[in-house]
Design a protein around this motif. Structure first.
Motif, PDB file in Angstrom:
ATOM      1  N   ASP A 111     -47.867 -16.298  27.590  1.00 38.87           N
ATOM      2  CA  ASP A 111     -47.990 -17.582  26.674  1.00 38.87           C
ATOM      3  C   ASP A 111     -47.373 -18.361  25.692  1.00 38.87           C
ATOM      4  OD1 ASP A 111     -47.941 -17.649  29.854  1.00 38.87           O
ATOM      5  OD2 ASP A 111     -50.880 -18.764  29.918  1.00 38.87           O
ATOM      6  N   GLY A 112     -46.295 -17.676  25.122  1.00 40.02           N
ATOM      7  CA  GLY A 112     -46.504 -18.111  24.405  1.00 40.02           C
ATOM      8  C   GLY A 112     -47.185 -17.691  22.974  1.00 40.02           C
ATOM      9  N   GLN A 113     -48.477 -17.339  22.912  1.00 37.30           N
ATOM     10  CA  GLN A 113     -50.252 -17.054  22.059  1.00 37.30           C
ATOM     11  C   GLN A 113     -49.746 -15.837  21.119  1.00 37.30           C
ATOM     12  OE1 GLN A 113     -52.453 -19.920  21.820  1.00 37.30           O
ATOM     13  NE2 GLN A 113     -50.718 -20.371  23.306  1.00 37.30           N
ATOM     14  N   ALA A 114     -49.886 -15.400  20.208  1.00 35.50           N
ATOM     15  CA  ALA A 114     -50.625 -13.844  19.446  1.00 35.50           C
ATOM     16  C   ALA A 114     -51.504 -14.115  18.543  1.00 35.50           C
ATOM     17  CB  ALA A 114     -49.186 -13.757  18.281  1.00 35.50           C
ATOM     18  N   TYR A 115     -51.980 -12.754  19.301  1.00 31.68           N
ATOM     19  CA  TYR A 115     -53.650 -12.250  18.567  1.00 31.68           C
ATOM     20  C   TYR A 115     -52.871 -11.053  17.710  1.00 31.68           C
ATOM     21  CZ  TYR A 115     -57.313  -9.424  18.329  1.00 31.68           C
ATOM     22  OH  TYR A 115     -58.036  -7.942  17.697  1.00 31.68           O
ATOM     23  N   TRP A 116     -53.625 -12.258  16.249  1.00 36.18           N
ATOM     24  CA  TRP A 116     -53.428 -11.148  14.934  1.00 36.18           C
ATOM     25  C   TRP A 116     -54.948 -11.237  14.663  1.00 36.18           C
ATOM     26  CZ3 TRP A 116     -55.415 -13.023  10.822  1.00 36.18           C
ATOM     27  CH2 TRP A 116     -55.432 -14.544  10.516  1.00 36.18           C
ATOM     28  N   SER A 169     -59.617   1.086  39.865  1.00 40.52           N
ATOM     29  CA  SER A 169     -60.506   2.102  41.167  1.00 40.52           C
ATOM     30  C   SER A 169     -62.146   1.400  41.825  1.00 40.52           C
ATOM     31  CB  SER A 169     -61.328   3.264  40.223  1.00 40.52           C
ATOM     32  OG  SER A 169     -62.219   2.531  39.386  1.00 40.52           O
ATOM     33  N   ILE A 170     -62.081  -0.246  41.127  1.00 39.86           N
ATOM     34  CA  ILE A 170     -63.622  -0.452  41.432  1.00 39.86           C
ATOM     35  C   ILE A 170     -62.490  -1.980  41.891  1.00 39.86           C
ATOM     36  CG2 ILE A 170     -64.986   0.128  40.230  1.00 39.86           C
ATOM     37  CD1 ILE A 170     -64.522  -2.111  38.880  1.00 39.86           C
ATOM     38  N   ASP A 171     -60.638  -1.952  42.135  1.00 41.32           N
ATOM     39  CA  ASP A 171     -60.244  -3.040  42.497  1.00 41.32           C
ATOM     40  C   ASP A 171     -60.588  -4.367  42.491  1.00 41.32           C
ATOM     41  OD1 ASP A 171     -57.719  -4.389  44.150  1.00 41.32           O
ATOM     42  OD2 ASP A 171     -59.372  -4.436  46.038  1.00 41.32           O
ATOM     43  N   ALA A 172     -60.315  -3.999  40.393  1.00 42.38           N
ATOM     44  CA  ALA A 172     -61.068  -5.076  39.603  1.00 42.38           C
ATOM     45  C   ALA A 172     -59.667  -5.694  39.104  1.00 42.38           C
ATOM     46  CB  ALA A 172     -62.165  -5.204  38.763  1.00 42.38           C
ATOM     47  N   HIS A 173     -58.941  -4.796  39.022  1.00 41.52           N
ATOM     48  CA  HIS A 173     -57.601  -5.101  37.426  1.00 41.52           C
ATOM     49  C   HIS A 173     -56.588  -5.895  37.616  1.00 41.52           C
ATOM     50  CE1 HIS A 173     -55.951  -3.252  41.685  1.00 41.52           C
ATOM     51  NE2 HIS A 173     -54.425  -3.156  40.623  1.00 41.52           N
ATOM     52  N   VAL A 174     -56.665  -6.763  39.504  1.00 43.74           N
ATOM     53  CA  VAL A 174     -54.645  -7.352  39.707  1.00 43.74           C
ATOM     54  C   VAL A 174     -55.266  -8.473  38.482  1.00 43.74           C
ATOM     55  CG1 VAL A 174     -53.763  -9.141  40.944  1.00 43.74           C
ATOM     56  CG2 VAL A 174     -54.793  -6.445  41.115  1.00 43.74           C
ATOM     57  N   PRO A 175     -56.525  -9.532  38.957  1.00 42.32           N
ATOM     58  CA  PRO A 175     -56.537 -10.543  37.203  1.00 42.32           C
ATOM     59  C   PRO A 175     -56.583 -10.858  36.195  1.00 42.32           C
ATOM     60  CG  PRO A 175     -59.118 -10.482  39.965  1.00 42.32           C
ATOM     61  CD  PRO A 175     -57.646  -8.976  39.392  1.00 42.32           C
ATOM     62  N   VAL A 176     -56.941  -9.231  36.088  1.00 38.89           N
ATOM     63  CA  VAL A 176     -56.773  -8.679  34.443  1.00 38.89           C
ATOM     64  C   VAL A 176     -55.347  -8.816  34.075  1.00 38.89           C
ATOM     65  CG1 VAL A 176     -57.515  -7.383  32.702  1.00 38.89           C
ATOM     66  CG2 VAL A 176     -59.157  -7.855  33.976  1.00 38.89           C
ATOM     67  N   GLU A 177     -55.164  -8.227  35.056  1.00 35.62           N
ATOM     68  CA  GLU A 177     -53.699  -7.881  34.697  1.00 35.62           C
ATOM     69  C   GLU A 177     -52.566  -9.808  34.211  1.00 35.62           C
ATOM     70  OE1 GLU A 177     -51.882  -4.736  36.398  1.00 35.62           O
ATOM     71  OE2 GLU A 177     -49.311  -4.801  35.941  1.00 35.62           O
ATOM     72  N   GLN A 178     -52.484  -9.985  35.451  1.00 35.58           N
ATOM     73  CA  GLN A 178     -52.145 -11.657  35.708  1.00 35.58           C
ATOM     74  C   GLN A 178     -52.257 -12.726  33.892  1.00 35.58           C
ATOM     75  OE1 GLN A 178     -53.495 -12.752  39.958  1.00 35.58           O
ATOM     76  NE2 GLN A 178     -51.962 -11.659  40.126  1.00 35.58           N
ATOM     77  N   ALA A 179     -53.833 -12.621  34.026  1.00 32.16           N
ATOM     78  CA  ALA A 179     -53.940 -13.322  33.048  1.00 32.16           C
ATOM     79  C   ALA A 179     -53.584 -12.460  31.629  1.00 32.16           C
ATOM     80  CB  ALA A 179     -55.236 -12.962  33.283  1.00 32.16           C
ATOM     81  N   GLY A 180     -52.729 -11.383  31.227  1.00 32.57           N
ATOM     82  CA  GLY A 180     -52.646  -9.988  29.873  1.00 32.57           C
ATOM     83  C   GLY A 180     -51.318 -10.691  30.485  1.00 32.57           C
ATOM     84  N   GLN A 181     -50.748  -9.687  29.204  1.00 33.72           N
ATOM     85  CA  GLN A 181     -48.923  -9.207  28.523  1.00 33.72           C
ATOM     86  C   GLN A 181     -49.294  -8.062  28.519  1.00 33.72           C
ATOM     87  OE1 GLN A 181     -46.057 -11.244  28.068  1.00 33.72           O
ATOM     88  NE2 GLN A 181     -45.934  -8.511  28.354  1.00 33.72           N
ATOM     89  N   VAL A 182     -48.535  -7.229  29.599  1.00 38.43           N
ATOM     90  CA  VAL A 182     -48.224  -5.616  29.278  1.00 38.43           C
ATOM     91  C   VAL A 182     -47.975  -5.616  28.055  1.00 38.43           C
ATOM     92  CG1 VAL A 182     -47.046  -3.672  30.688  1.00 38.43           C
ATOM     93  CG2 VAL A 182     -48.506  -5.347  31.935  1.00 38.43           C
ATOM     94  N   ILE A 183     -48.420  -4.619  27.539  1.00 39.96           N
ATOM     95  CA  ILE A 183     -47.638  -4.088  26.346  1.00 39.96           C
ATOM     96  C   ILE A 183     -46.161  -3.104  26.644  1.00 39.96           C
ATOM     97  CG2 ILE A 183     -48.214  -2.480  24.730  1.00 39.96           C
ATOM     98  CD1 ILE A 183     -50.845  -2.783  24.598  1.00 39.96           C
ATOM     99  N   ARG A 184     -44.989  -3.533  26.071  1.00 44.29           N
ATOM    100  CA  ARG A 184     -43.975  -3.320  25.954  1.00 44.29           C
ATOM    101  C   ARG A 184     -43.313  -1.722  25.008  1.00 44.29           C
ATOM    102  NH1 ARG A 184     -43.148  -4.405  30.669  1.00 44.29           N
ATOM    103  NH2 ARG A 184     -43.227  -5.920  32.265  1.00 44.29           N
TER     104      ARG A 184
END
Ligand SMILES: Cc1cc2nc3c(=O)[nH]c(=O)nc-3n(C[C@H](O)[C@H](O)[C@H](O)COP(=O)(O)OP(=O)(O)OC[C@H]3O[C@@H](n4cnc5c(N)ncnc54)[C@H](O)[C@@H]3O)c2cc1C
Length: 386
Positions: A214-219, A58-73
């Motif tokens: 990027d082959g990284q896991a967060y646990w 809504s403030i047009d700030a989402h794209v860099p976040v989506e690009q730096a992360g991984q969508v939950i599938r």
């Protein structure tokens, strides 16, 4: 031409940075002061859930976040040994709402937000220590003895907020009753498909495993502890491995793959909800206003919602105090409701008795996907106004 209104943000965490972006885009002059020498470069990962992505959109700030992360599938609850309990329709809800939930490394999220600020917005290594009201604004005090004036001070200084302390006095933290270990580590395992998230449930223990790209896991792993103080945190990687002995192979693989130095240990806490988030020209957001236990993955999401709603209310009226009162009235029921829901969910997830664990498992096994979807939809929907 009228001068742009000036805001000072204390704290360059997720909430403070989002507030600064939103206000700059609404024409405010914003300065952010961060106590640490740099934006957090360490830390682990988190999920930016669909409601937070919608707020960022809504403030047009989402794209860099989506690009730096991984969508939950794929998001599921599993038994400690990896046997499935229930699939949570997080991906499907994201598709329905038009906003995915995203796993991301915390430093990458902070960077993705900070890069959207105008140059010279951020000053690091300068701690805010208090404020004094003025009739038409606020004077902000800093650790080095300096002061700065602004129309608005935003206390986005986290769990141990000094702005909150001055505004509300002593409001003690509440222990979670468990300690937590967290890490981000490279991990390749057949179970870890793209966008994988699983919560493994044991008795008084949990483990979360997330693909952050990027082959990284967060646990993260939690374990009930009678005296869950900071002193209880200091256990070695070997002891963490021992805590989860016999759990699913991917759980053990994630801990094994983690260098001892990358292991973060925390004692999660929240506070009794309050209904007051503002005082004169000073306002709280995020963990400073309503810290919550991490069970619903909503702390950062609520900080982002706060920031976006605050900027929206400030844009609607020139009367700053009215805007803050409107923000407070609108935000406290939702954010405080989630504080309470997270504590309730934490109790279920950290259950120890065999009966409670059995009940929990069968509840989630037998609840239809349509009901799980309905229950999650409310939390994952961002509504900027009624
Ligand atoms: C284990 C764990 C897992 C979590 N997982 C998730 C998740 O998956 N999804 C989710 O949405 N949330 C999650 N959360 C919650 C989330 O991390 C927090 O709710 C979120 O970081 C709050 O953001 P904030 O900006 O309000 O505060 P913070 O992130 O704490 O930022 C506050 C900033 O203010 C700075 N600061 C402090 N004092 C001062 C001062 N006096 N002057 C200037 N600067 C100051 C700090 O250095 C910091 O940079 C999790 C939390 C934990 C503990």
């Amino acid at each position: 031409m009228t001068e742009p209104r000036k805001a000072i943000v204390a704290g360059a965490g997720i909430g403070g940075l989002t507030a600064a972006i939103a206000l700059q885009r609404a024409g405010w002059q914003v300065q952010v002061y961060e106590a640490a020498q740099t934006l957090r470069t360490g830390g682990t990962g988190l999920s930016v859930m669909a409601n937070a992505m919608a707020a960022l959109h809504s403030i047009d700030a989402h794209v860099p976040v989506e690009q730096a992360g991984q969508v939950i599938r794929h998001f599921s609850f599993k038994k400690h040994n990896g046997d499935p309990i229930a699939r949570m329709p997080i991906h499907e809800i994201g598709e329905q709402l038009g906003h995915p939930s995203v796993n991301i490394q915390r430093p990458l999220l902070l960077r993705a937000l900070a890069q959207q600020l105008t140059p010279d917005t951020l000053t690091t290594g300068l701690r805010c220590v208090g404020y004094a009201h003025r009739p038409d604004g606020v004077t902000v005090q800093f650790e080095d003895g300096s002061t700065r004036e602004a129309d608005l001070l935003i206390g986005a200084d986290g769990l141990n907020s000094v702005i909150r302390q001055q505004m509300l006095g002593e409001t003690p933290t509440r222990p979670s009753g468990y300690v937590a270990w967290l890490a981000v580590t490279p991990l390749s395992h057949p179970v870890m498909t793209e966008g994988y998230v699983a919560h493994y449930w044991g008795r008084g223990k949990r483990f979360g495993l997330c693909d952050v790209g990027d082959g990284q896991a967060y646990w993260w792993g939690t374990c009930n502890h009678a005296n869950a103080t900071d002193a209880a945190l200091n256990i070695s990687k070997q002891e963490v491995l021992g805590t989860y002995a016999g759990w699913a192979p991917e759980v053990m693989a994630a801990i094994e793959a983690t260098p001892e130095s990358a292991l973060l240990k925390i004692h999660a806490r929240d506070r009794q909800p309050v209904k007051r988030f503002c005082d004169g020209h000073v306002v709280l957001l995020g963990d400073a206003a309503h810290p919550m236990l991490p069970s619903l993955g909503q702390g950062a999401a609520q900080a982002i919602e706060d920031a976006v709603v605050l900027a929206d209310r400030l844009a609607r009226t020139a009367h700053l105090r009215d805007a803050l009162a409107d923000y407070q009235a609108y935000r406290h029921p939702r954010a405080n409701g989630i504080v309470n829901a997270a504590r309730f969910m934490s109790g279920i997830e950290q259950a120890e008795s065999p009966f409670a664990c059995w009940l929990r498992e069968w509840y989630f096994r037998l609840t239809p996907q349509s009901s799980l979807r309905k229950k999650n939809l409310e939390i994952l929907s961002f509504k900027p106004c009624t």
